[in-house]
Scaffold this active site. Structure first.
Site, PDB file in Angstrom:
ATOM      1  N   HIS A 244      15.405  11.213 -27.274  1.00 44.55           N
ATOM      2  CA  HIS A 244      16.621  10.476 -27.634  1.00 44.55           C
ATOM      3  C   HIS A 244      17.138   9.718 -26.405  1.00 44.55           C
ATOM      4  O   HIS A 244      17.204  10.284 -25.314  1.00 44.55           O
ATOM      5  CB  HIS A 244      17.685  11.437 -28.163  1.00 44.55           C
ATOM      6  CG  HIS A 244      18.889  10.704 -28.654  1.00 44.55           C
ATOM      7  ND1 HIS A 244      18.948  10.122 -29.906  1.00 44.55           N
ATOM      8  CD2 HIS A 244      20.048  10.395 -28.041  1.00 44.55           C
ATOM      9  CE1 HIS A 244      20.103   9.499 -30.037  1.00 44.55           C
ATOM     10  NE2 HIS A 244      20.791   9.651 -28.931  1.00 44.55           N
TER      11      HIS A 244
ATOM     12  N   ASN B 186      11.774  15.949 -30.099  1.00 40.42           N
ATOM     13  CA  ASN B 186      12.363  14.618 -30.254  1.00 40.42           C
ATOM     14  C   ASN B 186      12.731  14.033 -28.896  1.00 40.42           C
ATOM     15  O   ASN B 186      13.067  14.759 -27.975  1.00 40.42           O
ATOM     16  CB  ASN B 186      13.645  14.718 -31.107  1.00 40.42           C
ATOM     17  CG  ASN B 186      14.256  13.363 -31.388  1.00 40.42           C
ATOM     18  OD1 ASN B 186      13.547  12.398 -31.687  1.00 40.42           O
ATOM     19  ND2 ASN B 186      15.575  13.276 -31.304  1.00 40.42           N
TER      20      ASN B 186
HETATM   21  C1  GAR Z   1      13.438   5.265 -28.316  1.00 42.96           C
HETATM   22  O1  GAR Z   1      14.407   4.781 -27.423  1.00 42.96           O
HETATM   23  C2  GAR Z   1      13.803   6.645 -28.785  1.00 42.96           C
HETATM   24  O2  GAR Z   1      14.409   7.420 -27.795  1.00 42.96           O
HETATM   25  C3  GAR Z   1      14.774   6.339 -29.902  1.00 42.96           C
HETATM   26  O3  GAR Z   1      14.179   5.262 -30.571  1.00 42.96           O
HETATM   27  C4  GAR Z   1      13.485   4.457 -29.621  1.00 42.96           C
HETATM   28  C5  GAR Z   1      12.112   4.160 -30.142  1.00 42.96           C
HETATM   29  O4  GAR Z   1      11.438   3.242 -29.328  1.00 42.96           O
HETATM   30  N1  GAR Z   1      14.979   7.478 -30.751  1.00 42.96           N
HETATM   31  C6  GAR Z   1      16.154   7.778 -31.294  1.00 42.96           C
HETATM   32  O5  GAR Z   1      17.138   7.104 -31.158  1.00 42.96           O
HETATM   33  C7  GAR Z   1      16.142   9.057 -32.119  1.00 42.96           C
HETATM   34  N2  GAR Z   1      17.466   9.464 -32.455  1.00 42.96           N
HETATM   35  P1  GAR Z   1       9.881   3.027 -29.490  1.00 42.96           P
HETATM   36  O6  GAR Z   1       9.624   2.784 -30.983  1.00 42.96           O
HETATM   37  O7  GAR Z   1       9.577   1.805 -28.682  1.00 42.96           O
HETATM   38  O8  GAR Z   1       9.188   4.259 -28.993  1.00 42.96           O
END
Ligand code: GAR
Length: 205
Positions: free
Chosen positions: A108, A106
């Site tokens: 984050h 994952n």
């Molecule tokens: C990213 O910032 C990722 O780190 C976060 O969602 C975003 C997705 O962006 N994930 C979380 O918060 C997981 N807990 P993207 O769809 O543009 O890749």
């Protein structure tokens, strides 16, 4: 190395991984995008890149266990090496974890354990921390917990808007996720080479 990417939203991390020629050259194959949100922009990004897409909604199942059991059944024929979560906004249950032990990774947007959960960049900005960052880790049964692979710090600069901080965090994600996947490929190749060496050794004993 065969991977599935799981995502729920925009898909910028999906895009960066899918468009990384060095990863392709090293042997990464994105076998499937799994998305739980039928309207998510990431779906179109996958289709444009000829990545097969599975759209699967939790609300079509009795509970999260049945939902994940369906995902496990759909993915089984693909013989995946890893599942890469890239903005997949659901907690993973033991059903998926047991099917892919230490194989789910994952990303984050914070320095975990700080700001786990939702709206992590926004909360770090509201707290006016001196720095936040990005964490890439193996998944366990908790929320944004599990053994750490790498963390990268991102400063909050004087006068930064929330948008500026968000951009800096995302840029950092896009820089480090491909590096982590490249390491996974290297480790996997090393493992399979040493298995091959052993079996060759056994053949000629
Ligand atoms: C990213 O910032 C990722 O780190 C976060 O969602 C975003 C997705 O962006 N994930 C979380 O918060 C997981 N807990 P993207 O769809 O543009 O890749």
């Amino acid at each position: 190395m065969k991977v599935a990417i799981f995502a729920s939203g925009t898909g910028s991390n999906f895009e960066v991984l899918a468009d990384d020629d060095a990863l392709k050259k090293a042997g990464m194959e994105i076998m499937n995008l799994v998305c739980d949100q039928p309207g998510a922009p990431v779906i179109e990004k996958a289709r444009q890149r000829n990545v097969p897409v599975t759209v699967i909604r939790l609300s079509d199942y009795d509970d999260r266990q049945h939902y994940e059991a369906a995902i496990v059944a759909l993915l089984a024929p693909l013989q995946l090496d890893y599942i890469l979560l890239a903005g997949y906004m659901r907690v993973i249950t033991p059903v998926l974890l047991h099917a892919y032990p230490q194989r789910i990774i994952n990303i984050h947007p914070s320095l975990l354990p700080a700001f786990s959960g939702l709206r992590s960049i926004e909360r770090a900005y509201a707290a006016q921390v001196a720095e936040t960052g990005v964490t890439i880790h193996y998944i366990d049964e908790g929320v944004d917990s599990g053994p750490m692979i790498v963390q990268a710090k991102v400063p909050l600069l004087p006068g930064d808007s929330l948008a500026a901080l968000e951009q800096r965090v995302h840029d950092t994600e896009h820089a480090i996720y491909p590096q982590v996947v490249a390491e996974l490929i290297k480790n996997q190749n090393r493992r399979s080479n040493s298995i091959n060496e052993k079996s060759v050794g056994q053949c000629f004993r």
